[in-house]
Write an enzyme that holds these catalytic residues in place. Structure first.
Site, PDB file in Angstrom:
ATOM      1  N   ASP A  52      63.271  31.939 -22.934  1.00  0.00           N
ATOM      2  CA  ASP A  52      62.930  31.348 -21.166  1.00  0.00           C
ATOM      3  C   ASP A  52      62.504  30.144 -21.418  1.00  0.00           C
ATOM      4  O   ASP A  52      61.540  29.781 -20.910  1.00  0.00           O
ATOM      5  CB  ASP A  52      62.640  31.613 -20.669  1.00  0.00           C
ATOM      6  CG  ASP A  52      61.179  32.869 -21.102  1.00  0.00           C
ATOM      7  OD1 ASP A  52      60.565  32.428 -22.453  1.00  0.00           O
ATOM      8  OD2 ASP A  52      60.447  33.573 -20.392  1.00  0.00           O
ATOM      9  N   ASP A  72      51.497  38.261 -31.284  1.00  0.00           N
ATOM     10  CA  ASP A  72      51.957  38.639 -30.537  1.00  0.00           C
ATOM     11  C   ASP A  72      52.374  40.320 -30.904  1.00  0.00           C
ATOM     12  O   ASP A  72      52.417  40.227 -31.965  1.00  0.00           O
ATOM     13  CB  ASP A  72      52.836  38.032 -29.536  1.00  0.00           C
ATOM     14  CG  ASP A  72      54.040  38.137 -30.099  1.00  0.00           C
ATOM     15  OD1 ASP A  72      54.520  38.135 -31.127  1.00  0.00           O
ATOM     16  OD2 ASP A  72      54.624  37.047 -29.164  1.00  0.00           O
ATOM     17  N   HIS A 110      59.742  30.047 -23.718  1.00  0.00           N
ATOM     18  CA  HIS A 110      58.569  30.807 -24.636  1.00  0.00           C
ATOM     19  C   HIS A 110      57.938  30.580 -26.025  1.00  0.00           C
ATOM     20  O   HIS A 110      58.828  30.983 -26.896  1.00  0.00           O
ATOM     21  CB  HIS A 110      58.287  32.209 -24.367  1.00  0.00           C
ATOM     22  CG  HIS A 110      59.067  33.370 -24.327  1.00  0.00           C
ATOM     23  ND1 HIS A 110      58.973  33.990 -23.803  1.00  0.00           N
ATOM     24  CD2 HIS A 110      58.745  34.016 -25.605  1.00  0.00           C
ATOM     25  CE1 HIS A 110      59.934  35.649 -24.636  1.00  0.00           C
ATOM     26  NE2 HIS A 110      59.764  34.427 -26.304  1.00  0.00           N
ATOM     27  N   GLU A 154      54.657  33.053 -21.170  1.00  0.00           N
ATOM     28  CA  GLU A 154      55.782  33.319 -20.354  1.00  0.00           C
ATOM     29  C   GLU A 154      55.988  31.756 -19.576  1.00  0.00           C
ATOM     30  O   GLU A 154      54.877  31.164 -19.740  1.00  0.00           O
ATOM     31  CB  GLU A 154      56.046  34.526 -19.630  1.00  0.00           C
ATOM     32  CG  GLU A 154      55.898  36.205 -20.554  1.00  0.00           C
ATOM     33  CD  GLU A 154      57.850  35.950 -21.288  1.00  0.00           C
ATOM     34  OE1 GLU A 154      57.797  34.552 -21.615  1.00  0.00           O
ATOM     35  OE2 GLU A 154      58.246  36.992 -21.265  1.00  0.00           O
TER      36      GLU A 154
HETATM   37  C1  GLP Z   1      60.590  37.287 -28.617  1.00  0.00           C
HETATM   38  C2  GLP Z   1      59.062  36.979 -29.297  1.00  0.00           C
HETATM   39  C3  GLP Z   1      59.000  35.472 -29.731  1.00  0.00           C
HETATM   40  C4  GLP Z   1      59.963  34.914 -30.631  1.00  0.00           C
HETATM   41  C5  GLP Z   1      61.260  35.575 -29.242  1.00  0.00           C
HETATM   42  C6  GLP Z   1      62.404  35.096 -30.056  1.00  0.00           C
HETATM   43  O1  GLP Z   1      59.515  37.614 -27.079  1.00  0.00           O
HETATM   44  N1  GLP Z   1      57.841  37.203 -28.959  1.00  0.00           N
HETATM   45  O2  GLP Z   1      57.641  34.923 -30.987  1.00  0.00           O
HETATM   46  O3  GLP Z   1      60.234  33.556 -30.712  1.00  0.00           O
HETATM   47  O4  GLP Z   1      61.522  36.740 -29.305  1.00  0.00           O
HETATM   48  O5  GLP Z   1      63.234  35.669 -30.647  1.00  0.00           O
HETATM   49  P1  GLP Z   1      64.574  35.270 -31.379  1.00  0.00           P
HETATM   50  O6  GLP Z   1      64.605  34.917 -32.272  1.00  0.00           O
HETATM   51  O7  GLP Z   1      65.299  37.364 -31.528  1.00  0.00           O
HETATM   52  O8  GLP Z   1      65.447  34.593 -30.099  1.00  0.00           O
END
Ligand code: GLP
Length: 262
Positions: free
Chosen positions: A141, A66, A143, A148
């Site tokens: 959440d 993404d 995802h 989402e």
């Molecule tokens: C972002 C990314 C996700 C990732 C998430 C969790 O939203 N788009 O791919 O899994 O963050 O992030 P973290 O690893 O900082 O908790």
């Protein structure tokens, strides 16, 4: 689904890097889907260490999950002021390994035609024969990537509006530290869909910390639902592996029943 529980973040990261390196050694031209966020940073550091000891990325093909819509890498800015995921990948992994620029694919957050771009991204994945291994974290959440709550479980690459929880999480984790106001943060992203992710021949999901324990249990042991898009891992038809630290695993029913942590 294989669930591996490691003592702490460091052990989780080492285990994940070994898993990825095993694939690269077996199939040097493998296609790897990379993820951003705090979770995989330790894994990437370990991969860099392995690269310094000979792990060869010269034929690896990368596709990122993404990118924030409206952002693109700008190397004239300090890293903190460039919150694009393209910059994240460059700073946290790609600049330290011998992956070829032409083999790196990250959604273009600056595209003037997102619909066309998203269709072309899907086509490029197909042209290289599909993703061998997709690395994933999990958002607060539930995802995957930026799919989402409410996203269709057969969704493809597209523009998605970020949820309030994701904006809060990512603001705290990244934007706030760099001095950005909440309004300056992009509210949309280009993301691979859940259907795109499920097409990968294998998936490797990582999570650490007690803050993730409840959502990890919901995703791995709760109902498959588009309210927790990572629960789609239960639908994956290939090899699905989850590596957690003890804290993130602490609310899993199956973990509570066993004490096997290595
Ligand atoms: C972002 C990314 C996700 C990732 C998430 C969790 O939203 N788009 O791919 O899994 O963050 O992030 P973290 O690893 O900082 O908790």
């Amino acid at each position: 689904m294989d669930i591996i529980v490691k003592k702490d973040y460091e052990q989780m990261s080492k285990c994940a890097a070994e898993y990825i390196a095993t694939l690269i050694n077996k199939k040097p031209n493998c296609v790897i889907g990379f993820a951003t966020g705090r979770t995989p940073i330790g894994t990437y550091r370990e991969l860099i260490r392995m690269h310094n000891e000979g792990l060869d990325f010269s034929n690896v093909i990368a596709f990122n999950l993404d990118e924030y819509y409206g952002l693109g890498m700008d190397l004239s800015k300090p890293y903190a002021l460039d919150q694009s995921y393209q910059r994240f990948m460059y700073e946290e992994l790609f600049k330290y390994i011998n992956i070829k620029d032409e083999n790196i694919h990250i959604p273009d957050g600056l595209t003037s035609n997102p619909d066309e771009f998203c269709m072309a991204y899907e086509e490029t994945i197909k042209e290289v024969g599909g993703i061998d291994l997709q690395i994933l974290g999990i958002g607060g959440d539930g995802h995957w990537a930026f799919n989402e709550p409410g996203a269709s479980l057969d969704s493809r690459t597209r523009v998605e509006k970020l949820s309030k929880e994701t904006l809060d999480d990512n603001y705290e984790a990244f934007y706030k530290k760099a001095g950005f106001s909440r309004d300056e943060m992009p509210h949309y992203a280009i993301t691979m869909g859940i259907g795109t992710i499920l097409d990968s021949r294998s998936v490797l999901m990582l999570a650490n910390g007690s803050k993730k324990a409840k959502i990890v249990a919901d995703a791995l042991e709760g109902p498959v639902t588009n309210q927790v898009t990572a629960s789609a891992i239960q639908l994956h038809k290939g090899k699905a592996t989850v590596i957690l630290d003890e804290d993130a695993a602490s609310m899993l029913g199956r973990y509570k029943q066993s004490t096997s942590v290595s």
